[in-house]
Design an enzyme around this catalytic site. Structure first.
Site, PDB file in Angstrom:
ATOM      1  N   GLY A 219      88.455 -23.365 -37.332  1.00 53.81           N
ATOM      2  CA  GLY A 219      87.775 -21.959 -37.441  1.00 53.81           C
ATOM      3  C   GLY A 219      87.153 -21.813 -38.749  1.00 53.81           C
ATOM      4  N   SER A 220      86.958 -22.933 -39.570  1.00 52.26           N
ATOM      5  CA  SER A 220      86.317 -22.771 -40.760  1.00 52.26           C
ATOM      6  C   SER A 220      84.975 -22.370 -40.657  1.00 52.26           C
ATOM      7  CB  SER A 220      86.695 -23.904 -41.854  1.00 52.26           C
ATOM      8  OG  SER A 220      85.897 -25.047 -41.255  1.00 52.26           O
ATOM      9  N   ASN A 221      84.170 -23.007 -39.648  1.00 53.73           N
ATOM     10  CA  ASN A 221      82.677 -22.887 -39.629  1.00 53.73           C
ATOM     11  C   ASN A 221      82.404 -21.225 -39.171  1.00 53.73           C
ATOM     12  OD1 ASN A 221      80.793 -25.058 -40.040  1.00 53.73           O
ATOM     13  ND2 ASN A 221      82.604 -26.057 -39.097  1.00 53.73           N
TER      14      ASN A 221
ATOM     15  N   MET B 238      85.997 -27.019 -28.298  1.00 55.23           N
ATOM     16  CA  MET B 238      86.185 -28.346 -27.759  1.00 55.23           C
ATOM     17  C   MET B 238      86.234 -28.500 -26.447  1.00 55.23           C
ATOM     18  SD  MET B 238      85.896 -30.229 -30.617  1.00 55.23           S
ATOM     19  CE  MET B 238      86.666 -31.815 -30.139  1.00 55.23           C
TER      20      MET B 238
ATOM     21  N   ASN C 124      75.366 -24.859 -31.667  1.00 54.92           N
ATOM     22  CA  ASN C 124      76.566 -25.466 -32.012  1.00 54.92           C
ATOM     23  C   ASN C 124      76.270 -26.032 -33.283  1.00 54.92           C
ATOM     24  OD1 ASN C 124      79.227 -26.970 -31.462  1.00 54.92           O
ATOM     25  ND2 ASN C 124      78.153 -28.809 -30.967  1.00 54.92           N
TER      26      ASN C 124
ATOM     27  N   HIS D 151      77.429 -29.896 -35.447  1.00 58.96           N
ATOM     28  CA  HIS D 151      77.949 -31.023 -35.095  1.00 58.96           C
ATOM     29  C   HIS D 151      77.991 -31.761 -36.086  1.00 58.96           C
ATOM     30  CE1 HIS D 151      79.190 -34.508 -32.100  1.00 58.96           C
ATOM     31  NE2 HIS D 151      78.223 -35.155 -33.184  1.00 58.96           N
TER      32      HIS D 151
ATOM     33  N   SER E 138      74.534 -31.353 -38.212  1.00 63.32           N
ATOM     34  CA  SER E 138      73.269 -30.691 -37.601  1.00 63.32           C
ATOM     35  C   SER E 138      73.927 -29.481 -36.658  1.00 63.32           C
ATOM     36  CB  SER E 138      72.927 -31.724 -36.608  1.00 63.32           C
ATOM     37  OG  SER E 138      72.749 -33.048 -37.000  1.00 63.32           O
TER      38      SER E 138
ATOM     39  N   ASP F  21      73.018 -31.954 -21.999  1.00 64.14           N
ATOM     40  CA  ASP F  21      73.002 -33.125 -22.720  1.00 64.14           C
ATOM     41  C   ASP F  21      73.837 -32.977 -23.791  1.00 64.14           C
ATOM     42  OD1 ASP F  21      72.388 -35.516 -23.405  1.00 64.14           O
ATOM     43  OD2 ASP F  21      70.160 -35.020 -24.200  1.00 64.14           O
TER      44      ASP F  21
ATOM     45  N   ASP G 191      75.810 -32.544 -27.136  1.00 62.26           N
ATOM     46  CA  ASP G 191      75.165 -32.743 -28.280  1.00 62.26           C
ATOM     47  C   ASP G 191      73.879 -33.350 -28.383  1.00 62.26           C
ATOM     48  OD1 ASP G 191      77.646 -32.057 -29.377  1.00 62.26           O
ATOM     49  OD2 ASP G 191      78.479 -34.159 -29.267  1.00 62.26           O
TER      50      ASP G 191
HETATM   51  C1  GRF Z   1      83.651 -29.200 -37.402  1.00 59.65           C
HETATM   52  O1  GRF Z   1      83.394 -30.392 -38.124  1.00 59.65           O
HETATM   53  C2  GRF Z   1      82.603 -28.857 -36.611  1.00 59.65           C
HETATM   54  O2  GRF Z   1      81.220 -29.768 -36.960  1.00 59.65           O
HETATM   55  C3  GRF Z   1      82.837 -29.680 -35.259  1.00 59.65           C
HETATM   56  O3  GRF Z   1      84.269 -29.665 -35.131  1.00 59.65           O
HETATM   57  C4  GRF Z   1      84.714 -29.102 -36.541  1.00 59.65           C
HETATM   58  C5  GRF Z   1      85.298 -27.616 -36.321  1.00 59.65           C
HETATM   59  O4  GRF Z   1      86.009 -27.178 -37.744  1.00 59.65           O
HETATM   60  N1  GRF Z   1      82.092 -29.165 -34.069  1.00 59.65           N
HETATM   61  P1  GRF Z   1      86.091 -25.979 -37.805  1.00 59.65           P
HETATM   62  O5  GRF Z   1      87.007 -25.232 -36.679  1.00 59.65           O
HETATM   63  O6  GRF Z   1      84.805 -25.034 -37.934  1.00 59.65           O
HETATM   64  O7  GRF Z   1      86.994 -25.695 -38.917  1.00 59.65           O
END
Ligand code: GRF
Length: 206
Positions: A14-16, A92, A109, A111, A138, A145, A147
């Site tokens: 969950g860092s993003n 995922m 999303n 990626h 990105s 489709d 990604d």
């Molecule tokens: C990130 O690299 C994101 O681009 C991909 O999965 C990873 C998730 O990392 N879809 P986090 O859970 O956000 O740390």
């Protein structure tokens, strides 16, 4: 300005998601993070979201026997939160039309590759195996489709001599954390037409 109500979908670290939450702490940011939803109860990101007083919700995929039944449950929850947008952040799962269609043009999303290169998994390993000189991340709209939906924004990093999956992914992740808040702000301030041709599903191959 009315801030857009955003739900974030995670499966793990969950860092993003945390980068989006931190950006949204600024009252001038055009979106607020209303809830964080995980398909796995053990997702580490849930704890961070709770520490920020954000509503968390788990829809444990182990309790659903089909992709469709899971997607119905997830869509029901997301609809109940009156969201404007969904941001997938390391979520995922392959989604069915039961989830994709109600959120067409409203779900994005991040990626870890420069799309359209390296869709799917193991993006860093594949970039290294190809001898790529440039790699990155990105943000794109989610469509059927995988990604492959329209790209909103990208950020590049150099691939350096001696890079490993770990060093390269760490360099990309730093950019992910800057790119995703910028891209979400762009989407939150853009009027987008989900009926545009990019969102029509590709015909099934026969
Ligand atoms: C990130 O690299 C994101 O681009 C991909 O999965 C990873 C998730 O990392 N879809 P986090 O859970 O956000 O740390």
């Amino acid at each position: 300005m009315k801030r857009k109500r955003v739900g974030v979908l995670i499966s793990g670290r969950g860092s993003n998601m945390a980068a989006l939450v931190e950006a949204a702490c600024d009252p001038a940011y055009p979106a607020e993070i209303v809830c964080v939803v995980s398909n796995r109860p053990e997702a580490a990101g849930l704890e961070f979201a709770q520490s920020q007083n954000i509503t968390t919700h788990v829809i444990d995929q182990k309790n659903y026997s089909s992709r469709e039944s899971f997607d119905i449950a997830l869509n029901e929850y997301l609809q109940s939160q009156n969201l404007d947008l969904i941001a997938c952040a390391g979520f995922m799962r392959i989604m069915t039309p039961l989830l994709l269609e109600p959120w067409a043009g409203k779900m994005i999303n991040i990626h870890p590759s420069l799309l359209p290169l390296y869709k799917g998994i193991h993006t860093h390993e594949r970039a290294l195996a190809d001898g790529a000189k440039v790699h990155g991340c990105s943000v794109h709209y989610v469509t059927a489709d995988l990604d492959g939906g329209p790209v909103i924004a990208k950020a590049e990093v150099p691939v350096l001599a001696g890079d490993t999956r770990e060093t390269l992914s760490a360099r990309v992740l730093v950019e992910e954390h800057k790119l995703y808040p910028k891209a979400l702000a762009m989407v939150a301030t853009t009027k987008f037409n989900p009926n545009s041709s990019s969102f029509r599903r590709k015909p099934e191959s026969v």
